[in-house]
Scaffold this active site. Structure first.
Site, mmCIF file in Angstrom:
data_model
loop_
_atom_site.group_PDB
_atom_site.id
_atom_site.type_symbol
_atom_site.label_atom_id
_atom_site.label_comp_id
_atom_site.label_asym_id
_atom_site.label_seq_id
_atom_site.Cartn_x
_atom_site.Cartn_y
_atom_site.Cartn_z
ATOM 1 N N ASN A 154 19.376 19.862 48.280
ATOM 2 C CA ASN A 154 19.714 18.461 48.044
ATOM 3 C C ASN A 154 20.462 18.297 46.747
ATOM 4 O O ASN A 154 20.242 19.035 45.780
ATOM 5 C CB ASN A 154 18.462 17.572 48.081
ATOM 6 C CG ASN A 154 17.820 17.450 46.714
ATOM 7 O OD1 ASN A 154 18.217 16.619 45.894
ATOM 8 N ND2 ASN A 154 16.832 18.302 46.462
ATOM 9 N N GLY B 136 6.784 17.514 49.665
ATOM 10 C CA GLY B 136 8.116 16.946 49.530
ATOM 11 C C GLY B 136 8.905 17.009 50.816
ATOM 12 O O GLY B 136 8.797 16.148 51.698
ATOM 13 N N LEU C 292 19.994 12.094 41.452
ATOM 14 C CA LEU C 292 18.993 11.227 40.813
ATOM 15 C C LEU C 292 19.289 9.742 40.974
ATOM 16 O O LEU C 292 19.026 8.926 40.092
ATOM 17 C CB LEU C 292 18.829 11.610 39.333
ATOM 18 C CG LEU C 292 18.248 13.021 39.128
ATOM 19 C CD1 LEU C 292 18.394 13.489 37.692
ATOM 20 C CD2 LEU C 292 16.792 13.107 39.552
ATOM 21 N N CYS D 80 16.388 18.074 33.714
ATOM 22 C CA CYS D 80 17.584 17.240 33.522
ATOM 23 C C CYS D 80 18.342 17.744 32.313
ATOM 24 O O CYS D 80 17.728 18.187 31.339
ATOM 25 C CB CYS D 80 17.187 15.797 33.223
ATOM 26 S SG CYS D 80 16.235 15.056 34.505
ATOM 27 N N ASN E 96 10.089 14.235 34.691
ATOM 28 C CA ASN E 96 10.958 15.245 35.296
ATOM 29 C C ASN E 96 11.825 15.804 34.176
ATOM 30 O O ASN E 96 12.726 15.117 33.697
ATOM 31 C CB ASN E 96 11.816 14.592 36.390
ATOM 32 C CG ASN E 96 12.849 15.547 36.949
ATOM 33 O OD1 ASN E 96 12.848 16.737 36.613
ATOM 34 N ND2 ASN E 96 13.736 15.033 37.780
ATOM 35 N N LYS F 274 6.474 17.651 34.832
ATOM 36 C CA LYS F 274 6.877 18.468 35.981
ATOM 37 C C LYS F 274 7.859 19.538 35.521
ATOM 38 O O LYS F 274 8.954 19.235 35.047
ATOM 39 C CB LYS F 274 7.529 17.574 37.036
ATOM 40 C CG LYS F 274 7.942 18.316 38.285
ATOM 41 C CD LYS F 274 8.269 17.332 39.361
ATOM 42 C CE LYS F 274 8.698 17.980 40.638
ATOM 43 N NZ LYS F 274 9.038 16.980 41.650
ATOM 44 N N ASN G 198 9.725 22.029 40.188
ATOM 45 C CA ASN G 198 10.873 21.331 40.784
ATOM 46 C C ASN G 198 11.663 22.288 41.702
ATOM 47 O O ASN G 198 11.228 23.410 41.954
ATOM 48 C CB ASN G 198 11.762 20.768 39.673
ATOM 49 C CG ASN G 198 12.327 19.415 40.036
ATOM 50 O OD1 ASN G 198 12.879 19.261 41.121
ATOM 51 N ND2 ASN G 198 12.185 18.445 39.163
ATOM 52 N N THR G 199 12.820 21.834 42.162
ATOM 53 C CA THR G 199 13.646 22.651 43.066
ATOM 54 C C THR G 199 14.392 23.750 42.289
ATOM 55 O O THR G 199 14.485 23.707 41.061
ATOM 56 C CB THR G 199 14.682 21.769 43.775
ATOM 57 O OG1 THR G 199 15.392 21.034 42.779
ATOM 58 C CG2 THR G 199 14.041 20.806 44.747
ATOM 59 N N VAL H 142 21.118 14.784 45.342
ATOM 60 C CA VAL H 142 21.082 13.327 45.423
ATOM 61 C C VAL H 142 21.650 12.719 44.139
ATOM 62 O O VAL H 142 22.107 11.579 44.113
ATOM 63 C CB VAL H 142 19.616 12.862 45.680
ATOM 64 C CG1 VAL H 142 19.482 11.363 45.630
ATOM 65 C CG2 VAL H 142 19.135 13.393 47.023
HETATM 66 C C1 LIG Z 1 15.886 14.829 48.334
HETATM 67 C C2 LIG Z 1 15.034 15.239 47.161
HETATM 68 C C3 LIG Z 1 14.991 14.433 46.032
HETATM 69 C C4 LIG Z 1 14.195 14.795 44.937
HETATM 70 N N1 LIG Z 1 14.141 13.980 43.836
HETATM 71 C C5 LIG Z 1 13.309 14.291 42.795
HETATM 72 C C6 LIG Z 1 13.178 13.414 41.676
HETATM 73 O O1 LIG Z 1 13.764 12.328 41.614
HETATM 74 N N2 LIG Z 1 12.372 13.823 40.656
HETATM 75 C C7 LIG Z 1 11.668 15.002 40.689
HETATM 76 O O2 LIG Z 1 10.935 15.318 39.744
HETATM 77 N N3 LIG Z 1 11.759 15.830 41.767
HETATM 78 C C8 LIG Z 1 12.555 15.498 42.798
HETATM 79 N N4 LIG Z 1 12.642 16.334 43.885
HETATM 80 C C9 LIG Z 1 11.853 17.596 43.914
HETATM 81 C C10 LIG Z 1 10.582 17.450 44.751
HETATM 82 O O3 LIG Z 1 9.711 16.457 44.242
HETATM 83 C C11 LIG Z 1 9.828 18.798 44.818
HETATM 84 O O4 LIG Z 1 9.539 19.223 43.519
HETATM 85 C C12 LIG Z 1 10.630 19.895 45.528
HETATM 86 O O5 LIG Z 1 11.367 19.378 46.614
HETATM 87 C C13 LIG Z 1 9.741 21.045 46.007
HETATM 88 O O6 LIG Z 1 8.782 20.611 46.950
HETATM 89 P P1 LIG Z 1 9.011 20.726 48.552
HETATM 90 O O7 LIG Z 1 9.422 22.126 48.837
HETATM 91 O O8 LIG Z 1 7.702 20.317 49.163
HETATM 92 O O9 LIG Z 1 10.107 19.758 48.885
HETATM 93 C C14 LIG Z 1 13.434 15.987 44.991
HETATM 94 C C15 LIG Z 1 13.489 16.797 46.141
HETATM 95 C C16 LIG Z 1 14.258 16.434 47.222
HETATM 96 C C17 LIG Z 1 14.266 17.311 48.446
#
Ligand SMILES: Cc1cc2nc3c(=O)[nH]c(=O)nc-3n(C[C@H](O)[C@H](O)[C@H](O)COP(=O)(O)O)c2cc1C
Length: 321
Positions: free
Chosen positions: A83, A280, A87, A144, A141, A180, A207-208, A85
């Site tokens: 992804n 997530g 933010l 960044c 978060n 996080k 996070n990702t 996005v």
């Molecule tokens: C579409 C999308 C948007 C995300 N937006 C945020 C965010 O705004 N802030 C944040 O800390 N993590 C964000 N994440 C990360 C997720 O909260 C999570 O840490 C990550 O996707 C790993 O978990 P999962 O494998 O269950 O998705 C986002 C993830 C996805 C897929």
């Protein structure tokens, strides 16, 4: 063999206690919806009984609204998803005026995910939220770019991460502060200790993972933003180790997430030391995944003769060979 009926004689699945405490906060279930994958919660209210969730973390909120990255913003990958996005969010003030009043009507613990591009941004978002009711905590978060350090991510820089946690801690007088972590750090134990020392009440791991998907025919990225963040089952083994390392290093609770789709995924994270988990990407295919997981985790614990999820926490046998 499921020897549950014998070993748990007189007990039923309903007796399995899934509640967990994270500092001063108590959650009826350890399964929370993860930031950015569950909007502001409200978007899911017609699909999911929000009152039955363990909790939810809002999409990241910034000082000012952000429009986000150009399309396409999502792209499927083997066992995962990318992804970018960017933010996108309505900004903290619009959240307080337009989203929070409706969210307050639900009986679900809500944490706000906070981000910024300098320490002052984080502090300002928290300052605005401090004057509100209906939230249980903040999740920073830190994945960044810090514009004051040439774009180096707070989360990749132990000094930057510690500084922003210290400032946020001072601003967050009313509520607990979770931080996080970024998965891209050389030594997650050291980072975890540094943030604990700055007063973080819990750590969310993680996070990702920065990643790419391209098309050799068009010679272009599959994402409008060129690079993105990898999530989903592909990342679970990597993040599981991070959760283990982080939870060994600190006394504060660790909240694990990354690729959770099944009850076994939830329990694997708990085994490695997580007190709670977040879900997530799995919400994209099944918005009611948390409800399903709660029932499945209850079942799995019952058949293992465990009547309290905390009995499993951190019980990994680190036996070599
Ligand atoms: C579409 C999308 C948007 C995300 N937006 C945020 C965010 O705004 N802030 C944040 O800390 N993590 C964000 N994440 C990360 C997720 O909260 C999570 O840490 C990550 O996707 C790993 O978990 P999962 O494998 O269950 O998705 C986002 C993830 C996805 C897929």
């Amino acid at each position: 063999m499921t020897s549950s009926s014998a070993a748990n004689s007189g007990r039923s699945r309903a007796d399995v206690d899934l509640s967990v405490a994270i500092g001063a906060l108590r959650f009826r279930s350890p399964i929370l919806a993860a930031s950015g994958t569950f909007g502001y919660g409200l978007e899911f209210a017609h699909l999911v009984d929000l009152n039955r969730l363990g909790g939810l973390v809002t999409k990241g909120l910034s000082r000012e609204p952000i429009e986000g990255a150009p399309a396409p913003r999502l792209c499927e990958t083997p066992s995962g998803m990318l992804n970018a996005v960017g933010l996108q969010n309505v900004g903290v003030r619009a959240f307080v005026e337009q989203k929070l009043p409706a969210l307050r009507k639900f009986d679900v613990p809500v944490l706000v995910n906070v981000f910024g591009y300098c320490q002052e941004d984080y502090v300002e978002v928290i300052r605005v939220l401090e004057d509100t009711e209906g939230l249980v905590g903040y999740e920073l978060n830190i994945s960044c770019p810090n514009v004051k350090k040439g774009g180096l991510q707070f989360g990749n820089d132990p000094i930057g991460a510690a500084e922003v946690t210290r400032m946020a801690r001072k601003a967050a007088v009313k509520r607990p502060l979770w931080v996080k972590l970024s998965p891209l750090i050389a030594d997650i134990g050291l980072m975890a200790k540094a943030l604990e020392a700055e007063g973080a009440d819990a750590l969310t791991v993680a996070n990702t993972y920065p990643a790419m998907a391209v098309d050799h025919r068009t010679r272009r990225s599959r994402l409008g933003n060129l690079t993105g963040g990898l999530s989903g089952p592909a990342i679970k083994p990597i993040t599981l180790r991070l959760v283990w390392e982080a939870s060994k290093a600190v006394k504060i609770p660790v909240v694990g997430l990354g690729g959770i789709e099944t009850a076994s995924d939830v329990l694997d994270y708990i085994l490695m030391g997580a007190t709670a988990v977040q879900v997530g990407t799995a919400s994209f295919t099944d918005p009611r995944v948390s409800e399903r997981l709660e029932a499945e985790v209850r079942d799995a614990l019952f058949v293992s003769n465990l009547l309290n999820i905390s009995e499993l926490r951190g019980k990994f046998h680190a036996v070599i060979g």
